[in-house]
Motif scaffolding. Structure first.
Motif, mmCIF file in Angstrom:
data_model
loop_
_atom_site.group_PDB
_atom_site.id
_atom_site.type_symbol
_atom_site.label_atom_id
_atom_site.label_comp_id
_atom_site.label_asym_id
_atom_site.label_seq_id
_atom_site.Cartn_x
_atom_site.Cartn_y
_atom_site.Cartn_z
ATOM 1 N N GLY A 186 0.795 -1.220 0.000
ATOM 2 C CA GLY A 186 0.000 0.000 0.000
ATOM 3 C C GLY A 186 0.823 1.262 0.000
ATOM 4 N N GLY A 187 0.223 2.315 0.546
ATOM 5 C CA GLY A 187 0.847 3.626 0.592
ATOM 6 C C GLY A 187 0.080 4.645 -0.220
ATOM 7 N N CYS A 188 0.670 5.808 -0.346
ATOM 8 C CA CYS A 188 0.082 6.901 -1.131
ATOM 9 C C CYS A 188 1.187 7.531 -1.954
ATOM 10 C CB CYS A 188 -0.555 7.931 -0.200
ATOM 11 S SG CYS A 188 -1.347 9.311 -1.048
ATOM 12 N N GLY A 189 0.943 7.733 -3.242
ATOM 13 C CA GLY A 189 1.983 8.302 -4.085
ATOM 14 C C GLY A 189 1.489 8.558 -5.479
ATOM 15 N N GLY A 190 2.408 8.923 -6.349
ATOM 16 C CA GLY A 190 2.053 9.239 -7.725
ATOM 17 C C GLY A 190 1.767 10.716 -7.894
ATOM 18 N N ARG A 191 1.552 11.123 -9.133
ATOM 19 C CA ARG A 191 1.201 12.499 -9.475
ATOM 20 C C ARG A 191 -0.004 12.513 -10.391
ATOM 21 N NH1 ARG A 191 6.953 15.647 -10.578
ATOM 22 N NH2 ARG A 191 7.941 15.129 -8.588
ATOM 23 N N PRO A 192 -1.184 12.909 -9.925
ATOM 24 C CA PRO A 192 -1.444 13.356 -8.557
ATOM 25 C C PRO A 192 -1.454 12.183 -7.588
ATOM 26 C CG PRO A 192 -3.480 13.280 -9.802
ATOM 27 C CD PRO A 192 -2.387 12.966 -10.770
ATOM 28 N N SER A 193 -1.446 12.486 -6.291
ATOM 29 C CA SER A 193 -1.363 11.445 -5.280
ATOM 30 C C SER A 193 -2.588 10.538 -5.358
ATOM 31 C CB SER A 193 -1.263 12.070 -3.885
ATOM 32 O OG SER A 193 -0.058 12.795 -3.765
ATOM 33 N N VAL A 194 -2.324 9.244 -5.366
ATOM 34 C CA VAL A 194 -3.387 8.247 -5.398
ATOM 35 C C VAL A 194 -3.136 7.262 -4.266
ATOM 36 C CG1 VAL A 194 -3.803 8.441 -7.875
ATOM 37 C CG2 VAL A 194 -2.079 6.841 -7.045
ATOM 38 N N LEU A 195 -4.203 6.634 -3.801
ATOM 39 C CA LEU A 195 -4.114 5.629 -2.757
ATOM 40 C C LEU A 195 -3.801 4.285 -3.395
ATOM 41 C CD1 LEU A 195 -7.162 6.732 -0.576
ATOM 42 C CD2 LEU A 195 -4.776 7.434 -0.397
ATOM 43 N N LEU A 196 -2.774 3.629 -2.909
ATOM 44 C CA LEU A 196 -2.270 2.404 -3.512
ATOM 45 C C LEU A 196 -2.657 1.204 -2.666
ATOM 46 C CD1 LEU A 196 1.311 3.775 -4.281
ATOM 47 C CD2 LEU A 196 -0.643 3.682 -5.840
ATOM 48 N N ASN A 197 -2.908 0.082 -3.355
ATOM 49 C CA ASN A 197 -3.222 -1.172 -2.680
ATOM 50 C C ASN A 197 -2.423 -2.340 -3.255
ATOM 51 O OD1 ASN A 197 -4.438 -1.418 -5.148
ATOM 52 N ND2 ASN A 197 -6.513 -1.707 -4.374
ATOM 53 N N ASP A 198 -1.298 -2.027 -3.889
ATOM 54 C CA ASP A 198 -0.485 -3.077 -4.503
ATOM 55 C C ASP A 198 0.490 -3.653 -3.481
ATOM 56 O OD1 ASP A 198 0.865 -0.755 -4.279
ATOM 57 O OD2 ASP A 198 1.865 -0.843 -6.226
ATOM 58 N N VAL A 199 1.083 -4.788 -3.816
ATOM 59 C CA VAL A 199 2.040 -5.483 -2.960
ATOM 60 C C VAL A 199 3.263 -5.825 -3.798
ATOM 61 C CG1 VAL A 199 2.447 -7.487 -1.483
ATOM 62 C CG2 VAL A 199 0.177 -6.419 -1.539
ATOM 63 N N TRP A 200 4.458 -5.524 -3.250
ATOM 64 C CA TRP A 200 5.708 -5.786 -3.943
ATOM 65 C C TRP A 200 6.633 -6.581 -3.024
ATOM 66 C CZ3 TRP A 200 7.149 -4.196 -8.959
ATOM 67 C CH2 TRP A 200 6.199 -3.399 -9.603
ATOM 68 N N LEU A 201 7.391 -7.489 -3.640
ATOM 69 C CA LEU A 201 8.385 -8.292 -2.940
ATOM 70 C C LEU A 201 9.778 -7.856 -3.374
ATOM 71 C CD1 LEU A 201 9.216 -10.785 -1.172
ATOM 72 C CD2 LEU A 201 9.060 -12.137 -3.290
ATOM 73 N N LEU A 202 10.667 -7.613 -2.404
ATOM 74 C CA LEU A 202 12.051 -7.252 -2.681
ATOM 75 C C LEU A 202 12.950 -8.419 -2.276
ATOM 76 C CD1 LEU A 202 14.150 -5.169 -3.579
ATOM 77 C CD2 LEU A 202 14.189 -4.316 -1.214
ATOM 78 N N ILE A 203 13.661 -8.949 -3.248
ATOM 79 C CA ILE A 203 14.602 -10.049 -3.020
ATOM 80 C C ILE A 203 15.983 -9.434 -2.858
ATOM 81 C CG2 ILE A 203 15.538 -12.190 -3.927
ATOM 82 C CD1 ILE A 203 12.993 -12.521 -5.561
ATOM 83 N N MET A 204 16.541 -9.501 -1.653
ATOM 84 C CA MET A 204 17.800 -8.831 -1.322
ATOM 85 C C MET A 204 18.960 -9.822 -1.439
ATOM 86 S SD MET A 204 16.386 -6.570 1.882
ATOM 87 C CE MET A 204 15.629 -8.014 2.650
ATOM 88 N N GLN A 205 19.270 -10.188 -2.642
ATOM 89 C CA GLN A 205 20.372 -11.116 -2.924
ATOM 90 C C GLN A 205 21.165 -10.588 -4.106
ATOM 91 O OE1 GLN A 205 18.445 -14.883 -3.644
ATOM 92 N NE2 GLN A 205 18.019 -15.266 -1.474
#
Length: 598
Positions: free
Chosen positions: A268-287
């Motif tokens: 989630g979070g809030c961002g973009g231009r203009p600001s929009v409410l986000l509901n996506d999910v991201w995975l970060l692989i730290m390798q």
């Protein structure tokens, strides 16, 4: 007698260790799974083993209750007159061991804090830590994480100062560490490379480094970022980590969940231009040298708190418990109004129309306002001027004759007789009245009031009238009749009527304002998929609708603190216009599993 002595001697030989393990574990499970239970582990090897079973059973049972939506709410509010934490929102919080730590935050009065509080999770009591060293700047929207006896605080935002005027709000890139054992703050300086000032970012600890993502950079809300910054605790240095494309769009106020040493989730979070409410999910692989972003498929988004009907994840943080991510948002079945700026400000009142305003003859109006109230100057109209003439108006005023009022002929005749009965000495002609005294306000304190007898008001009468005597006689007759009726009732009492039972008022219980939302992340590493679980039930006793609070995971419980909530005691839902009052709270809410019985 001998049997009694024998039973008493057997009771003296009984000991708690004679109980089976199941009973001892049940007794130990009544303790909170913190220091009290850890102290029981020091009694004996058997109790050590039983306490370990209780810890494991508490953890597994709580996660199972979360999946089944079978939870219980507990609340603790510090007393107003006492030593407790102040009300705040957008603060920083983390838990470690027997305590939850809260730093900073802000209020609605342009005030930010830099105090550090500790909540003892065993006794449920607050303790303000009077620390030493280099204090952080008062701020909110910062991150605080735990690493090997240290509380690491980074970034933040502060209100603009009221003086001098026209000052902008500020963000920080300060890095402070608080040593729990030494009770001391220290500021970490990295002159070679450091991230920009930011707020509303997210941070987690993986191995010996702190990973920071997103946030508002600089002084513009649209200047949010999607960069990865890493701070190495061993070398005390920052680096800007390189990642693959595509990556999440720039955002702030998102939730960052640590899965293991090499993986984390951004939700989630809030961002973009203009600001929009986000509901996506991201995975970060730290390798490897270049970390990899992976977009995660979200199943059942209608059951998530990011759904528009349930709230947004940017103002409702999430935390991890087992293989689930827990978020608290608005109950989908609740009729509680959402946080809207239009409802926070009361509607402007419409000015009264010209017809409803009183008019004076000196205002230049050709027709004065007619008062439609029949009792404005007494029961029978306005007072009659002296000699039947209207009082003189100032020269130059454009006035019209006053409207005539209807009178009762019988009453006029009675009043005429009363005036005729007055003696000539009591009559004061108009010619002898000082014109200054005539125009002076009746509320003037230095005025000598002469009561004329040719006035129609009965309060100014100087001699008793026949109508007054008749009225007194009628009152006495009514009193005599009432006395006679009371005497008759006392001689022949009537049976009392049976009391009709009044049914108790029906109390309509409104649904809980906030509900728990559960995301299953057990298959996120294998299938790159997460799933919002359907809401089976909403536990009663939850808090009012709250945003910008903190949510951390404890041992067998989830702790929710502070935030902005709606004060429902100040308005009614049935009203057509909802003027909702938003208040800052300092209540601590605990989500626990119901106590089981053997």
């Amino acid at each position: 007698m001998d049997l009694y002595k024998e039973s008493a001697s057997n009771l003296e030989k009984c000991h708690i260790n004679d109980l089976p393990d199941e009973i001892i574990e049940y007794i130990l499970s009544l303790l909170r799974p913190y220091d009290d239970l850890k102290k029981c582990m020091l009694v004996s090897k058997r109790w050590n083993k039983n306490a370990l079973h209780v810890f494991l059973h508490t953890k597994n049972n709580f996660n199972r209750c979360l999946t089944n939506f079978n939870i219980k709410w507990e609340h603790y509010t510090p007393p107003d007159k006492g030593y407790g934490i102040t009300k705040r929102y957008s603060h920083s919080a983390c838990s470690y061991g027997n305590s939850m730590y809260v730093f900073g935050g802000c209020t609605c009065t342009s005030t930010t804090f830099n105090d550090l509080w500790q909540l003892d999770l065993s006794s449920r009591k607050w303790n303000r830590l009077l620390t030493m060293g280099t204090y952080p700047t008062p701020k909110a929207l910062a991150t605080i994480v735990y690493y090997e006896g240290l509380l690491v605080l980074f970034g933040g935002w502060t209100h603009p100062t009221p003086f001098p005027l026209h000052q902008a709000w500020r963000t920080f890139n300060e890095l402070h560490m608080y040593d729990i054992n030494e009770n001391r703050w220290s500021c970490v300086m990295t002159p070679t490379l450091s991230p920009p000032s930011m707020a509303g970012h997210s941070a987690t600890v993986h191995k010996d480094q702190m990973v920071v993502f997103g946030g508002i950079c600089g002084q513009m809300v649209t200047g949010s970022a999607n960069n990865i910054w890493c701070f190495n605790f061993l070398t005390q240095s920052w680096r800007n980590q390189e990642t693959t494309e595509p990556k999440p769009i720039p955002r702030y106020n998102q939730s960052q969940i640590a899965i293991d040493d090499d993986h984390l989730l951004i939700i989630g979070g809030c961002g973009g231009r203009p600001s929009v409410l986000l509901n996506d999910v991201w995975l970060l692989i730290m390798q490897g040298n270049v970390w990899q972003w992976v977009a995660i498929t979200v199943e059942n988004p209608q059951w998530g708190t990011s759904h528009p009907s349930n709230g947004q994840l940017w103002c409702h943080p999430a935390c991890k418990s087992g293989t689930n991510v827990i978020a608290i948002g608005r109950n989908p079945t609740s009729t509680f109004p959402t946080f809207s700026l239009a409802k926070w400000n009361p509607a402007p009142t419409r000015p009264p129309s010209d017809d409803s305003l009183p008019r004076r003859a000196s205002d230049g109006c050709t027709t004065p306002r007619i008062d439609r109230d029949v009792n404005v100057n007494g029961r029978r109209g306005s007072l009659t001027p002296r000699n039947g003439q209207a009082s003189a108006e100032p020269s130059g005023s454009n006035t019209a004759p006053a409207p005539s009022h209807s009178h009762d002929p019988d009453v006029d005749k009675a009043e005429a007789r009363e005036v005729a009965n007055c003696s000539p000495a009591q009559r004061v002609p108009d010619a002898k009245i000082n014109p200054i005294e005539r125009n002076r306000s009746p509320f003037s304190s230095n005025r000598n009031i002469n009561l004329p007898t040719n006035n129609n008001m009965a309060a100014f009468r100087s001699t008793p009238s026949n109508s007054g005597n008749k009225h007194r006689e009628r009152q006495l007759e009514v009193l005599h009749r009432m006395e006679e009726r009371l005497r008759n009732l006392s001689r022949n009492p009537q049976p009392k009527p049976k009391a009709v039972p009044i049914p108790p008022p029906v109390v309509r219980q409104s649904p809980p304002k906030m509900a728990m939302f559960v995301m299953d992340i057990s298959t996120v590493l294998t299938d790159h998929c997460v799933r919002w679980l359907p809401i089976k039930s909403v536990a009663p006793g939850g808090p009012e609708h709250t945003i910008l609070y903190s949510l951390v995971s404890g041992q067998g419980e989830i702790i929710m603190f502070g935030g902005i909530q709606k004060d429902v005691s100040l308005f009614s839902i049935e009203e057509a216009s909802l003027n909702v009052i938003n208040t800052v709270t300092n209540t601590v809410h605990f989500i626990t599993a119901p106590q089981t019985v053997i």
